[in-house]
Structures are given as C-alpha cells and as structure tokens.
Design an enzyme around this catalytic site. Structure first.
Site, short mmCIF file in Angstrom:
data_model
loop_
_atom_site.label_atom_id
_atom_site.label_comp_id
_atom_site.label_asym_id
_atom_site.label_seq_id
_atom_site.Cartn_x
_atom_site.Cartn_y
_atom_site.Cartn_z
N HIS A 23 -115.45 47.01 -75.42
CA HIS A 23 -114.87 47.26 -73.93
C HIS A 23 -115.29 48.58 -73.58
O HIS A 23 -114.08 49.55 -73.32
CB HIS A 23 -113.34 47.13 -73.80
CG HIS A 23 -113.00 45.38 -73.99
ND1 HIS A 23 -111.53 45.04 -74.48
CD2 HIS A 23 -114.01 44.39 -73.57
CE1 HIS A 23 -111.78 43.57 -74.26
NE2 HIS A 23 -113.05 43.20 -74.01
N HIS A 79 -115.10 30.74 -73.54
CA HIS A 79 -114.64 32.02 -72.68
C HIS A 79 -115.96 32.91 -72.23
O HIS A 79 -116.86 32.87 -73.03
CB HIS A 79 -113.64 33.00 -73.57
CG HIS A 79 -113.44 34.12 -72.98
ND1 HIS A 79 -112.94 34.63 -72.08
CD2 HIS A 79 -113.28 35.26 -73.84
CE1 HIS A 79 -112.77 35.97 -71.90
NE2 HIS A 79 -113.05 36.31 -73.06
N GLU A 81 -116.35 36.07 -71.19
CA GLU A 81 -116.42 37.55 -71.08
C GLU A 81 -118.17 37.71 -71.80
O GLU A 81 -118.38 37.02 -72.29
CB GLU A 81 -115.43 38.20 -72.05
CG GLU A 81 -115.56 39.42 -71.71
CD GLU A 81 -114.27 40.31 -72.59
OE1 GLU A 81 -113.32 39.54 -73.05
OE2 GLU A 81 -113.93 41.37 -72.19
N ASP A 83 -119.41 39.20 -73.90
CA ASP A 83 -119.68 39.39 -75.47
C ASP A 83 -119.97 37.83 -75.74
O ASP A 83 -120.71 37.65 -76.75
CB ASP A 83 -118.72 39.92 -76.27
CG ASP A 83 -117.20 39.39 -75.95
OD1 ASP A 83 -117.01 38.98 -74.81
OD2 ASP A 83 -116.22 39.52 -76.90
N HIS A 145 -107.64 35.54 -73.54
CA HIS A 145 -106.78 36.82 -72.74
C HIS A 145 -107.59 36.93 -71.40
O HIS A 145 -107.20 37.62 -70.59
CB HIS A 145 -106.97 38.04 -73.51
CG HIS A 145 -108.44 38.66 -73.75
ND1 HIS A 145 -108.91 39.78 -73.14
CD2 HIS A 145 -109.73 38.14 -74.34
CE1 HIS A 145 -110.24 39.94 -73.18
NE2 HIS A 145 -110.89 39.09 -73.90
N ASP A 164 -111.52 34.04 -78.64
CA ASP A 164 -110.95 35.12 -79.14
C ASP A 164 -109.67 35.11 -79.83
O ASP A 164 -109.29 36.01 -80.79
CB ASP A 164 -110.61 36.11 -78.10
CG ASP A 164 -111.92 36.73 -77.15
OD1 ASP A 164 -113.00 36.86 -78.03
OD2 ASP A 164 -111.88 37.08 -76.14
N TYR A 192 -106.47 43.55 -83.36
CA TYR A 192 -107.03 42.50 -82.31
C TYR A 192 -105.78 42.07 -81.29
O TYR A 192 -105.94 42.38 -80.25
CB TYR A 192 -107.77 41.51 -82.81
CG TYR A 192 -108.55 40.98 -81.70
CD1 TYR A 192 -110.03 41.21 -81.54
CD2 TYR A 192 -108.29 39.89 -80.99
CE1 TYR A 192 -110.68 40.56 -80.46
CE2 TYR A 192 -109.02 39.25 -79.91
CZ TYR A 192 -110.29 39.75 -79.85
OH TYR A 192 -111.08 39.20 -78.83
N HIS A 225 -114.79 35.88 -83.12
CA HIS A 225 -115.01 37.11 -83.63
C HIS A 225 -114.50 37.13 -85.14
O HIS A 225 -113.60 36.75 -85.40
CB HIS A 225 -114.51 38.24 -82.97
CG HIS A 225 -114.94 38.53 -81.63
ND1 HIS A 225 -115.89 38.93 -81.36
CD2 HIS A 225 -114.28 38.15 -80.36
CE1 HIS A 225 -116.12 39.19 -79.80
NE2 HIS A 225 -114.99 38.93 -79.43
#
Ligand code: FEO
Length: 395
Positions: A23, A79, A81, A83, A145, A164, A192, A225
């Site tokens: 981030h 998700h 995002e 990544d 999130h 995540d 995390y 992750h």
C-alpha cells in the site's frame, strides 16, 4: 512454480521475497509476502484470484505450464484490489471470453481499475458453482476489507478460500502453517489484522460467527497472502474471534518522540512507575521516529492503554507522533484508554493537542496529561514515576 494442494487444487501464486512495503509505504512487510492464486481442476476448471501486476507475465507463463488456458472455464475473483486482480489484463488477453465470477461491487472495481467490458457474472452469498465432485459456494464478506470482498468455499475438498482474511505478509517456500516458524507467522497474521482489518472489526466478528454457524468442514483455510492454514485452523479462528472483539492484553504501550531526550526520559520514568505499581503489566516503549509504525500499531492493538508523548515543537507535536496518531484514528481501536505527556521549553501545547486527537480517535482519556519544562530533574523524574503509578491504578 505450481504446487499441488489436494487432488483438485493447485497453488499457482507468486512468492514475493522482496516486498518490504505494501500500500505504498502504509504497511511494512519485512518478511515479504505472497499473492496466492488457486486452480481448481475437476470436470470444470476454475481459477481463484490472480497475482499482483508486476508479476503478471510470469503468472500467466507459469499457469500455462499447469493448464492450457483455454481449459479454464471460470475465473473467480474473491477481491479485486490490484495485488489480486493485477494479472487479469494479461490473462484476459489470452482468454477474453472466460466468465469472471465476483460480487457486484467486485465488477464495479474491476471495471474501475481496468476499464474492460469482460464477461462478468455477479454472485451473492449462497450462490454455487458446481465443478464436478467439488462445488464452490460464495460467501460475501463486505468490508473485509473492501466492499467487494467475498470468500469461496470448496466442498468436496473442504477448503475456505478467504482472500485477505486469515492472511499474513509472509514469504515462504513452504505452503503450510506447520512447515514454518509458527510464532513468526502468527505475529504477521496479527500485524495484518491490526493494520488492515481492525477498522472493520464489527463486520469481521459478525462474519466469523456466520461462517462458524455454517459448520463447514475445513481441511484448509487458504488465504491470498502467506501460508495456508492446515494444522492451526482452530487456533487462527480463535485468534480472529478474539482480535475482532475489542482485543487487549494486560499491556500498556508508550509511544513517544524526543528531540533532546527529555520526553524519552519522561517515558522511561512513567514506564518505571507503571511497573512498580503492577509487575504483571507488560509495558512497551516505542520511539515513533525509530520503530516501525506498523509494529507500533500492532502493540497499540494489544494494549489496554496507550501513552503518547511528544515534545512541543512549533506549537504542536512531532511529525512522527502526528503520523501515528492519524493511523490510530483510522484503525478505530475500541475500548482503549490513553494519556499524553511531553517536555517543552515554552508554550507546551503538544499535550493538549495530543489529548484532542486521542479523543477524536475514540480513546478514553485517563487524565489531563503530564508536562515538564526543559530537561527533567530528579524531582521531575519522580513526578513521572508517580504519574506512572497513578496511571496503573486507572488502567
Ligand atoms: Fe491483499 Fe486487499 O488485497
């Protein structure tokens, strides 16, 4: 390099040993990370998530070593995002018509990121995708999130793909929790949670209850992750349950900054007083200019109370303390107490301003704070010890 997890599932992700921040600079990732993607091969084939964009060519090349891309029937994006969705452009160049299963918000995010009119299929909680002997069931998990987040559960192999959730920034050649140093991976999981998920703890607590009530048999929890949970599934679920319910240990964290060591001397005096009054209390001192901000926030997450100290500079508080206070506000810690302290030459506004910020951030102030002028004398240090002893009785 792909790795077989079960008869049907292969890990096709990327271990990122070099990642030190995530981030932008918001989150330190000193143990690296991984972007886990999974290929489920049954009568039908589904790819679950992709990897971060810098590794898109490598990802697609490795995927081709496992499967002819035209055999992928579905792409499931838990998700979006970057990544996790960052390799979609490279992948969809090869298989442009493959349906992408995601939430409605997920579609909006993919469209917003990549501006492509791909074949989206929106799914909601309880929707299923039968692959053969195995079936994927989707479970929306909004704000864990991001608004688009969902989990996918593979019955047959009994794997929860949690994206995540339950993840950790942890690079390892080993896939599983029982093949790594557990303390290290648990610290990264907690860091995390504290730094990414804590803001959304009410949603996390509710979602956890919902998933537990489903009584799903769980052979693996496979996040996006870090390592995959195999041996310590009950432990990580228990920790998530505690972390999402106003978690705290019997700990006080003192976060300070210092220019000429006066505020540091105060911090150490206060710490001494706290420990004198309660030798069961864990007291941690962290210099906001020297310690890692995300490690500091992880200690704040663990604490019943946080004491924030800064010298007064330019009628305010220090740059490093300003950053920590702002991050503490954003993470929405609940049921934690706080107090401020600091040295000053003239003015001495820092303590009052820190108090205001702590209150805005939702911390309950223990008192008005402690200020000492110039360099603390022995009498001043004793004042700090008294202050610490008194705080211990309030915590
Ligand atoms: Fe790992 Fe929210 O992306």
């Amino acid at each position: 390099m792909a790795k077989q997890l079960t008869d049907h599932v292969t890990w096709v992700g990327k271990v990122d040993w070099e990642l030190k921040h995530f981030h932008g600079q918001e989150l330190s990732t000193f143990r690296g990370s991984s972007y886990n993607a999974y290929l489920v091969q049954d009568q039908k084939t589904a790819l679950i998530d992709t990897v971060w964009q810098p590794y898109d060519v490598e990802f697609v090349r490795h995927l081709k070593e496992v499967i002819n891309l035209s055999k992928i029937d579905y792409i499931v994006m838990n998700h979006n995002e970057i990544d996790h969705s960052g390799s979609l452009v490279e992948l969809m160049r090869e298989i442009p018509n493959t349906p992408i299963y995601c939430t409605k918000k997920g579609e909006a995010i993919i469209r917003g990121h990549y501006h492509q009119d791909w074949n989206f299929v929106n799914v909601r909680t309880g929707d299923t995708l039968t692959l053969g002997d195995t079936t994927l069931t989707f479970i929306e998990a909004p704000m864990l999130h991001w608004p688009d987040t969902m989990f996918s559960y593979l019955s047959g192999d009994n794997i929860l793909f949690s994206n995540d959730g339950f993840g950790q920034h942890f690079a390892s050649e080993s896939l599983y929790d029982d093949c790594v140093e557990l303390d290290e991976v648990m610290y990264e999981a907690e860091k995390y949670y504290a730094n990414i998920l804590n803001t959304y703890s009410p949603m996390a607590a509710k979602k956890l209850q919902e998933i537990l009530a489903m009584n799903l048999p769980l052979q693996l929890i496979a996040p996006s992750h870090g390592i995959i949970w195999r041996k310590h599934i009950a432990d990580i679920i228990d920790r998530y349950t505690r972390w999402s319910n106003n978690y705290q240990q019997h700990q006080v964290t003192i976060v300070y900054d210092t220019m000429w060591n006066s505020t540091r001397t105060m911090a150490e005096g206060i710490a001494e007083g706290l420990r004198q009054a309660d030798n069961t209390l864990t007291v941690k001192l962290m210099n906001a200019s020297k310690d890692d901000k995300n490690d500091i926030l992880t200690e704040v997450f663990r604490s019943k109370a946080v004491l924030v100290g800064s010298p007064t500079i330019n009628n305010g508080y220090s740059y490093a303390i300003a950053g920590i206070l702002e991050m503490m506000r954003g993470l929405k810690f609940k049921q934690k107490k706080a107090a401020a302290f600091g040295s000053y030459g003239w003015g001495g506004e820092a303590v009052k301003l820190i108090n205001e910020h702590l209150q805005t951030a939702g911390f309950a102030l223990l008192n008005e704070g402690l200020r000492l002028q110039w360099v603390p004398t022995e009498e001043g240090i004793n004042q700090c010890r008294d202050y610490g002893r008194n705080l211990a009785s309030l915590i």
